[in-house]
Design a protein around this motif. Structure first.
Motif, short mmCIF file in Angstrom:
data_model
loop_
_atom_site.label_atom_id
_atom_site.label_comp_id
_atom_site.label_asym_id
_atom_site.label_seq_id
_atom_site.Cartn_x
_atom_site.Cartn_y
_atom_site.Cartn_z
N GLU A 2 -42.52 9.02 6.44
CA GLU A 2 -42.16 10.19 7.24
C GLU A 2 -40.72 10.06 7.73
O GLU A 2 -40.33 8.97 8.15
N THR A 56 -44.62 13.16 4.36
CA THR A 56 -45.59 12.93 5.42
C THR A 56 -47.01 13.21 4.97
O THR A 56 -47.97 12.72 5.59
N ASP A 57 -47.15 14.00 3.89
CA ASP A 57 -48.51 14.20 3.36
C ASP A 57 -49.02 12.93 2.68
O ASP A 57 -50.24 12.79 2.46
N GLU A 82 -48.21 9.68 4.01
CA GLU A 82 -48.50 8.87 5.19
C GLU A 82 -47.53 9.30 6.28
O GLU A 82 -46.51 9.94 6.00
N TRP A 115 -48.03 8.60 12.87
CA TRP A 115 -49.26 8.68 13.65
C TRP A 115 -50.43 8.00 12.93
O TRP A 115 -51.07 7.11 13.47
N THR A 116 -50.68 8.41 11.71
CA THR A 116 -51.83 7.85 10.97
C THR A 116 -51.59 6.41 10.56
O THR A 116 -52.49 5.56 10.64
N LYS A 138 -53.87 8.06 6.17
CA LYS A 138 -54.00 9.51 5.92
C LYS A 138 -54.84 9.84 4.70
O LYS A 138 -55.76 10.66 4.77
N ASN A 139 -54.55 9.26 3.55
CA ASN A 139 -55.27 9.55 2.32
C ASN A 139 -56.33 8.47 2.09
O ASN A 139 -56.01 7.30 1.92
N LYS A 140 -57.59 8.88 2.12
CA LYS A 140 -58.71 7.95 2.19
C LYS A 140 -59.03 7.35 0.82
O LYS A 140 -60.07 7.61 0.21
#
Length: 464
Positions: free
Chosen positions: A78, A82-83, A85, A88-89, A421-423
């Motif tokens: 970021e 940011t999509d 990671e 915040w996450t 963020k992405n599991k």
């Protein structure tokens, strides 16, 4: 004026220089977040003098108390991606695994951290979002040598470069000629130059594999990134370091055990060289990667079991200095899961939150002590990032960063545990040992398993 004091006591506290935990009581001044006293006994609350002090109290009992972990190789991405990671996450995921400080890589954010202006863009994006402390690596790319000293003055902890294409166009690799320019600029500075150590001497990586080779087989991908690429790169790095001996150099994410003799020779000659490896190279084996599973793809690749054993031996010997995550996530689509296309997938493994458990689960099979774990994940990573004297040990004057940890608890890695963020992770389905109960930053709780992780808590991280 009353001072606010925090006291942490326990029967199993990992103090500096100890292979095994000891009884200890640690006193923290919450106004500074620093450790102000350590006593070698397990206290009870009634024994504490109150005076005019407002004392907060935690008794860890028989749980292990570790210094907060420092992960010196994290891609938070970021702003710009940011999509993939974000602060915040990513820092929540880190806190859930006992990490209290992450050092963010200069890519894959847009813009990359290659100028002071770009650094300030990143700091602005991070403000108010960080659950852990965050420090920053800068980037070395062709033509940015005039920005290096200003970046050091602005607080950058060191610089990362690639000897092979990085995979993102805004962060090109450097040539040997480029490195002479940059290393000359850095040689008398108090900093470190980090190398992605692969050199590709073929025209294209496809020269190493036939076009008809199955892209869903890990062996197809592995054939395109042979150990020779790391060996050649590390040979070049040690040659360059002979010309600039005052510059501290570091090899990131070593995967090839065949490069270890070069590293041994360089260290024996007194070169100021350090080396990291990653959880995935120590805990996974190419022999066991199933067909059509791109979640195991990373650069350089996971290699065979014999290679893994050699890395463990080098780590325990001290030839490899520390262990990091190289948390390098992306959006699910770029992993090409439906196609099972390992060759075409983005290379990177998501690990934040799992590293301590991974290393303990695999390491205890090999006689690793808790002292080793602290050394590899806290002390040496702190030194690498220029944070010695502040992070990585439970000592008077250091930040009061703690992990309260149950080394015997087991859990199965499932998507619902992932805080990033992405599991998606190569570790899904594994059964691991060691569960973080609480993570504290400067004496204040930033993660609490008993409160669903973050319920009622706020991000307290600083930008270092």
């Amino acid at each position: 004026m009353t001072s606010e004091i925090f006291v942490l006591t326990g029967r199993n506290v990992m103090l500096p220089g100890c292979a095994d935990p000891q009884a200890a009581t640690i006193k923290v001044d919450l106004s500074t977040g620093k450790i102000i006293d350590i006593q070698s006994h397990h206290a009870n609350k009634e024994s504490l003098p109150s005076g005019n002090q407002n004392i907060r109290w935690v008794d860890a009992g028989d749980k292990i108390v570790l210094p907060g972990l420092v992960d010196a190789h994290v891609h938070l991405n970021e702003p710009g991606r940011t999509d993939w990671e974000g602060f915040w996450t990513g820092t929540r995921a880190a806190a859930s695994g006992g990490i209290t400080t992450v050092v963010d890589m200069p890519l894959n954010s847009i813009p990359p951290t290659t100028t002071v202006d770009n650094l300030e863009t990143k700091r602005t994006a991070a403000a108010g979002q960080c659950w852990t402390d965050v420090a920053f690596w800068g980037g070395v790319i062709p033509g940015n040598e005039s920005h290096l000293k200003p970046l050091i003055s602005a607080g950058i902890k060191g610089f990362k470069c690639f000897l092979i294409e990085s995979g993102v166009e805004e962060f090109p690799c450097v040539s040997e000629a480029d490195l002479h320019i940059h290393m000359k600029e850095l040689q008398n500075e108090s900093t470190v130059l980090l190398f992605h150590a692969e050199v590709d001497r073929s025209t294209t990586s496809s020269e190493r594999s036939d076009a008809t080779d199955d892209p869903t087989l890990y062996g197809t991908y592995l054939s395109t990134r042979p150990e020779e690429m790391e060996v050649n790169a590390i040979s070049l790095i040690t040659k360059l370091q002979e010309a600039y001996p005052s510059l501290r150099c570091h090899i990131v994410h070593l995967s090839a055990s065949s490069a270890l003799p070069i590293i041994r020779a360089a260290k024996s000659r007194g070169l100021n060289l350090t080396v990291e490896t990653c959880f995935h190279y120590l805990c996974l084996s190419a022999n066991e990667i199933p067909k059509g599973h791109p979640e195991f793809k990373c650069c350089p690749p996971i290699r065979d079991d014999s290679n893994r054993n050699s890395l463990w031996q080098a780590l325990r010997e001290g030839l490899i200095d520390c262990v990091v995550s190289d948390h390098s996530p992306c959006v699910t689509e770029l992993k090409k899961l439906e196609e099972g296309d390992i060759m075409g997938a983005w290379g990177g493994i998501s690990t934040l939150g799992l590293g301590l458990s991974l290393l303990w689960t695999e390491g205890r099979k090999r006689g690793v002590t808790l002292g080793d774990i602290v050394n590899w994940l806290s002390e040496r990573t702190s030194h690498l990032a220029g944070l010695s004297g502040k992070k990585g040990q439970l000592k008077v004057g250091y930040d009061a960063d703690f992990v309260i940890w149950d080394p015997e608890a087991e859990f199965k890695v499932t998507k619902d545990l992932f805080k990033f963020k992405n599991k998606l992770s190569a570790y899904e389905g594994m059964v691991l040992t060691g569960v973080v109960q609480q993570t504290l930053l400067r004496g204040r709780v930033i993660y609490d398993k008993s409160r669903n992780g973050f319920e009622g808590l706020s991000p307290l991280g600083n930008l270092l």
